[in-house]
Design a protein around this motif. Structure first.
Motif, PDB file in Angstrom:
ATOM      1  N   THR A   5       2.593 -10.185 -38.434  1.00 35.25           N
ATOM      2  CA  THR A   5       3.439  -9.332 -38.562  1.00 35.25           C
ATOM      3  C   THR A   5       2.659  -7.576 -37.381  1.00 35.25           C
ATOM      4  OG1 THR A   5       4.938  -9.732 -40.001  1.00 35.25           O
ATOM      5  CG2 THR A   5       5.543  -8.335 -38.025  1.00 35.25           C
ATOM      6  N   MET A   6       1.737  -7.503 -38.317  1.00 33.74           N
ATOM      7  CA  MET A   6       1.260  -6.121 -37.692  1.00 33.74           C
ATOM      8  C   MET A   6       0.154  -6.592 -36.879  1.00 33.74           C
ATOM      9  SD  MET A   6      -2.018  -3.925 -38.938  1.00 33.74           S
ATOM     10  CE  MET A   6      -3.419  -5.022 -39.131  1.00 33.74           C
ATOM     11  N   ASN A   7      -0.553  -8.182 -36.072  1.00 25.86           N
ATOM     12  CA  ASN A   7      -1.042  -8.376 -35.249  1.00 25.86           C
ATOM     13  C   ASN A   7      -0.166  -8.717 -33.965  1.00 25.86           C
ATOM     14  OD1 ASN A   7      -2.829  -9.808 -33.479  1.00 25.86           O
ATOM     15  ND2 ASN A   7      -4.262 -10.046 -34.919  1.00 25.86           N
ATOM     16  N   ILE A   8       1.426  -9.335 -34.281  1.00 28.51           N
ATOM     17  CA  ILE A   8       1.989  -9.803 -33.715  1.00 28.51           C
ATOM     18  C   ILE A   8       2.886  -8.567 -32.531  1.00 28.51           C
ATOM     19  CG2 ILE A   8       4.371 -10.697 -32.929  1.00 28.51           C
ATOM     20  CD1 ILE A   8       3.441 -12.952 -35.187  1.00 28.51           C
ATOM     21  N   LEU A   9       2.851  -7.535 -33.924  1.00 31.55           N
ATOM     22  CA  LEU A   9       3.497  -6.385 -33.147  1.00 31.55           C
ATOM     23  C   LEU A   9       2.765  -5.224 -32.131  1.00 31.55           C
ATOM     24  CD1 LEU A   9       5.934  -4.839 -33.632  1.00 31.55           C
ATOM     25  CD2 LEU A   9       5.460  -3.220 -35.123  1.00 31.55           C
ATOM     26  N   GLN A 208       8.551   0.642 -38.466  1.00 35.65           N
ATOM     27  CA  GLN A 208       7.893   1.603 -39.324  1.00 35.65           C
ATOM     28  C   GLN A 208       6.284   1.395 -40.474  1.00 35.65           C
ATOM     29  OE1 GLN A 208      10.744   4.207 -40.095  1.00 35.65           O
ATOM     30  NE2 GLN A 208      10.640   5.806 -38.848  1.00 35.65           N
ATOM     31  N   ASP A 209       6.879   0.810 -40.935  1.00 43.43           N
ATOM     32  CA  ASP A 209       5.773   0.100 -42.081  1.00 43.43           C
ATOM     33  C   ASP A 209       4.541  -0.441 -41.627  1.00 43.43           C
ATOM     34  OD1 ASP A 209       7.836   1.486 -43.921  1.00 43.43           O
ATOM     35  OD2 ASP A 209       8.148  -0.826 -44.987  1.00 43.43           O
ATOM     36  N   THR A 210       5.085  -0.839 -40.154  1.00 46.84           N
ATOM     37  CA  THR A 210       3.861  -2.497 -40.192  1.00 46.84           C
ATOM     38  C   THR A 210       3.024  -1.126 -39.370  1.00 46.84           C
ATOM     39  OG1 THR A 210       5.191  -3.517 -39.407  1.00 46.84           O
ATOM     40  CG2 THR A 210       3.352  -4.148 -38.301  1.00 46.84           C
ATOM     41  N   VAL A 211       3.331  -0.431 -37.957  1.00 50.13           N
ATOM     42  CA  VAL A 211       3.127   0.747 -37.985  1.00 50.13           C
ATOM     43  C   VAL A 211       2.024   1.839 -38.139  1.00 50.13           C
ATOM     44  CG1 VAL A 211       3.388   2.747 -36.038  1.00 50.13           C
ATOM     45  CG2 VAL A 211       4.636   1.040 -35.268  1.00 50.13           C
ATOM     46  N   ARG A 212       2.208   2.170 -39.880  1.00 51.18           N
ATOM     47  CA  ARG A 212       1.323   3.501 -40.573  1.00 51.18           C
ATOM     48  C   ARG A 212       0.896   2.697 -40.626  1.00 51.18           C
ATOM     49  NH1 ARG A 212       4.816   2.838 -44.718  1.00 51.18           N
ATOM     50  NH2 ARG A 212       3.796   1.374 -45.605  1.00 51.18           N
ATOM     51  N   ASP A 213       0.529   0.520 -41.496  1.00 53.18           N
ATOM     52  CA  ASP A 213      -0.083  -0.321 -41.390  1.00 53.18           C
ATOM     53  C   ASP A 213      -1.431  -0.153 -40.516  1.00 53.18           C
ATOM     54  OD1 ASP A 213       0.696  -0.454 -44.122  1.00 53.18           O
ATOM     55  OD2 ASP A 213       1.268  -1.598 -43.555  1.00 53.18           O
ATOM     56  N   LEU A 214      -0.577  -0.497 -39.553  1.00 52.16           N
ATOM     57  CA  LEU A 214      -1.627  -0.173 -37.506  1.00 52.16           C
ATOM     58  C   LEU A 214      -2.744   0.536 -38.021  1.00 52.16           C
ATOM     59  CD1 LEU A 214      -2.253  -2.107 -35.238  1.00 52.16           C
ATOM     60  CD2 LEU A 214      -0.411  -1.084 -34.541  1.00 52.16           C
ATOM     61  N   LEU A 215      -2.316   2.262 -37.700  1.00 50.68           N
ATOM     62  CA  LEU A 215      -2.531   3.041 -37.637  1.00 50.68           C
ATOM     63  C   LEU A 215      -3.791   3.078 -38.514  1.00 50.68           C
ATOM     64  CD1 LEU A 215      -0.717   4.035 -35.787  1.00 50.68           C
ATOM     65  CD2 LEU A 215      -0.803   5.770 -36.439  1.00 50.68           C
ATOM     66  N   LEU A 216      -3.365   2.761 -40.187  1.00 49.08           N
ATOM     67  CA  LEU A 216      -4.494   2.825 -41.314  1.00 49.08           C
ATOM     68  C   LEU A 216      -5.390   1.742 -41.126  1.00 49.08           C
ATOM     69  CD1 LEU A 216      -4.443   4.034 -43.622  1.00 49.08           C
ATOM     70  CD2 LEU A 216      -3.612   2.551 -44.940  1.00 49.08           C
ATOM     71  N   TYR A 217      -4.546   1.016 -40.379  1.00 50.12           N
ATOM     72  CA  TYR A 217      -6.102  -0.129 -40.269  1.00 50.12           C
ATOM     73  C   TYR A 217      -6.977   0.138 -39.307  1.00 50.12           C
ATOM     74  CZ  TYR A 217      -7.514  -5.092 -38.003  1.00 50.12           C
ATOM     75  OH  TYR A 217      -8.058  -6.092 -38.038  1.00 50.12           O
ATOM     76  N   SER A 218      -6.688   0.755 -38.277  1.00 53.31           N
ATOM     77  CA  SER A 218      -7.572   1.269 -37.369  1.00 53.31           C
ATOM     78  C   SER A 218      -8.319   1.884 -37.634  1.00 53.31           C
ATOM     79  CB  SER A 218      -7.129   1.626 -35.959  1.00 53.31           C
ATOM     80  OG  SER A 218      -6.343   0.799 -35.015  1.00 53.31           O
TER      81      SER A 218
END
Lengths: 566, 62
Positions: A5-9, A208-218
């Motif tokens: 989902t993170m990648n798709i978003l 919101q959860d996915t975006v938080r994870d995305l920033l953490l991933y970067s």
């Protein structure tokens, strides 16, 4: 983390940002938008963190988080309503320079504020002392056009007419500005609409959860990149040749990069006090330049968002050339000083990671700006024209020929469009032979554009660099070629610098020169520095460069000891 | 950054002596350093102290 989902978003949000840019390009009036693409579109969360951005202009990409955060200091979230559009360009409150106009629009889902669609664009005419906004002789901000604190240009979906009237009364080209401002609003309208759809599709919490994870991933990926680099303190000093006011005075950019584990601190202490002329960078520029440099030497596949920036800390002492104080001028900081800061950081890091660093690039956008009354239409025209330079040679390839400087990523306006839109005839546009610094991997080439004035008068100004200080080579590579601006008055044969022809203090920074019908202007752009020992360049490549006209016989002999039988 | 009482204009711009970020009056908590200057954080006070010491040492020995 739900990686799928993170990648798709993430891909979806980047596509939205790209689509915002396409709307801006297609609906704008000025060549700086619809040809040069001097804009950036992104998305931000409620903290002002950039959560997605399209691959447009690096100086605006790195500046976006501070811009949005600064606005939110003055317009609290509680005062932001659905349909509002906020405008801001103030260089002293997180902005980059006066032409850079930032628009952001709140994104609501089920009545709750979730984030912002953001568009930053370089408006070609902003009022002030010189048409086109780049006054090379400005000594205070008030010479550089209208300064706009965070204001609502639209309130709850309706135009704030008073703000519009103020904006358009203070520029020379109100019709064109109106079109460009509307294009920027169209971009944030689209971003808001598309993101509202995303919230509807996935649900607020999931996004919101996915975006938080995305920033953490970067952030994690950036820290992993940094951890793989050698620890240490790395220094570099570079100089800018003039500020347009104090004749021939050099200004220092000093950089100390401290790399420890997954953190990097860029400290500019030791840089010159702020200049009298408009080469000062704002804090937004100093911040963006540090991000730009780090992004250039790390894995480009890391998703571009504020997570990437978390490991990077910037120290930019106030009242210096890298963090200007009110009311000193600043318009050239975002175009000329930014790439020099990036170059200085890269110069420092070359000691740690030489294989990831290129030699110095041309590091100027040439910023030839002009305006006047069109003899055919009677309407005032203005143009911000940027030109390309050569980039530095790298450890694995020659430098790029004739591309926009490292913080722009902009396109060069095609000759046909230029001639259609403005009263110039482009008589020639050609690479400068020998402008690429010699090296195992040579520097990229600059070029020369020669123009004939077809209007009764065109008022010209310029904010460029590298007329005196050549781009440095790396690891034994030679310097790139310098640039020049020359004028040939109608009926005369001699080409003169702006200093010789008009008594200006600087050849590279001047304002309000009256070019008359029949006069010619020649813009010579710098090349890039070379990388590595020129003696190691394969002879076949030297031969090809010679036959293509990239180097002269004399340069081949002098720099590469290469000679062909007559 | 200090706004006028009516909030319509800026009376003074206060920046962190070390890193140069704007310190907003009534929003950000400025920290006073040993030199009585304004800082945005104790990290900045420490960083400046360390850097000054480091650089003065280099100047003496070079």
């Amino acid at each position: 983390m739900d990686f799928v989902t993170m990648n798709i978003l993430e891909s979806t949000m980047v596509s939205i940002c790209r689509e915002m840019g396409i709307v801006l390009m297609k609906t704008s009036y000025s060549t700086i938008f619809n040809e040069a693409l001097d804009f950036t579109c992104g998305l931000a969360d409620l903290n002002g963190d950039m959560i997605a951005v399209a691959d447009y202009c690096p100086s605006q990409i790195g500046g976006m988080p501070l811009l949005v955060r600064s606005c939110l200091k003055e317009i609290p979230l509680s005062e932001i309503e659905e349909g509002d559009v906020i405008l801001h360009n103030d260089p002293y409150r997180g902005g980059l320079h006066t032409p850079e106009h930032t628009f952001f629009k709140p994104i609501f889902a089920d009545g709750e504020l979730m984030g912002f669609a953001v568009a930053i664009g370089h408006i070609a005419e902003v009022g002030g002392m010189a048409p086109g906004g780049f006054c090379g002789e400005a000594t205070e901000i008030f010479h550089e056009g209208l300064r706009i604190p965070p204001v609502k240009i639209k309130k709850r979906g309706k135009d704030n007419i008073e703000v519009w009237k103020l904006l358009l009364a203070n520029v020379r080209t109100p019709r064109v500005n109106y079109g460009d401002l509307r294009a920027l609003i169209a971009a944030v309208d689209l971003g808001e609409k598309q993101m509202a759809g995303i919230f509807q599709k996935y649900g607020r919490q999931k996004v919101q959860d996915t975006v938080r994870d995305l920033l953490l991933y970067s952030e994690r990926r950036m820290r992993a990149e940094l951890e793989a680099l050698p620890d240490g303190r790395f220094n570099f000093i570079d100089h800018i040749e003039s500020d347009g006011i104090e004749e021939d005075r050099k200004h220092t950019i000093e950089v100390e990069v401290t790399k420890k584990g997954g953190d990097i601190i860029v400290d500019y202490t030791g840089s010159s006090p702020q200049a009298a002329g408009p080469i000062n960078a704002t804090l937004g520029v100093a911040t963006s330049a540090a991000y730009n440099a780090v992004l250039h030497m790390t894995d480009p596949s890391i998703p571009r968002n504020s997570g990437c920036f978390r490991p990077i800390r910037i120290v930019a002492p106030p009242g210096t050339i890298v963090n200007v104080d009110f009311p000193a001028p600043e318009v050239g900081g975002n175009t000329e000083t930014h790439p020099r800061i990036v170059g200085a950081i890269m110069g420092a890091m070359a000691k740690a990671v030489p294989n990831r660093i290129m030699a110095a690039e041309g590091a100027t956008h040439c910023n030839f700006v002009f305006g006047g009354v069109d003899a055919d239409t009677g309407e005032f025209f203005a143009c911000y024209d940027l030109e390309a330079v050569g980039w530095g040679g790298r450890a694995f390839a020659d430098g790029n020929d004739a591309v926009d400087s490292i913080n722009g990523n902009c396109r060069i306006t095609p000759v046909e469009v230029y001639e259609t839109r403005f009263p110039w005839r482009i008589e020639s546009l050609a690479f400068n032979a020998d402008s690429g610094g010699a090296g195992e991997f040579r520097g990229g080439l600059g070029y020369t554009k020669q123009m004939l004035c077809l209007n009764k008068e065109i008022i010209c100004s310029q904010m460029t660099d590298r007329h005196l200080i050549a781009p440095w080579g790396l690891n034994g590579g030679g310097e790139g070629g310098t640039g020049a601006t020359l004028v040939q008055k109608a009926g005369e044969e001699k080409w003169k610098t702006m200093r010789e022809a008009y008594g200006k203090k600087s050849t590279s920074r001047y304002s309000n020169v009256s070019i008359r019908e029949g006069d010619r202007v020649k813009l010579v752009t710098p090349g890039g520095g070379g990388y590595g020992d020129p003696g190691k360049r394969p002879k076949e490549l030297v031969r090809d460069d010679l036959h293509e006209g990239y180097i002269s016989k004399d340069f081949a002999k002098r720099a590469y000891k290469y000679q062909e039988a007559e | 950054m200090k706004f006028s009482q009516n909030g319509l204009y800026i009376e003074s711009y206060t920046k962190c002596t070390n890193c140069g970020v704007l310190i907003y009056d009534k929003i950000d908590q400025a920290v006073k350093g040993p030199d009585n200057a304004s800082y945005c954080s104790s990290w900045c006070i420490d960083w400046k102290k360390d850097r000054d010491a480091r650089r003065s040492k280099v100047k003496v020995t070079s």
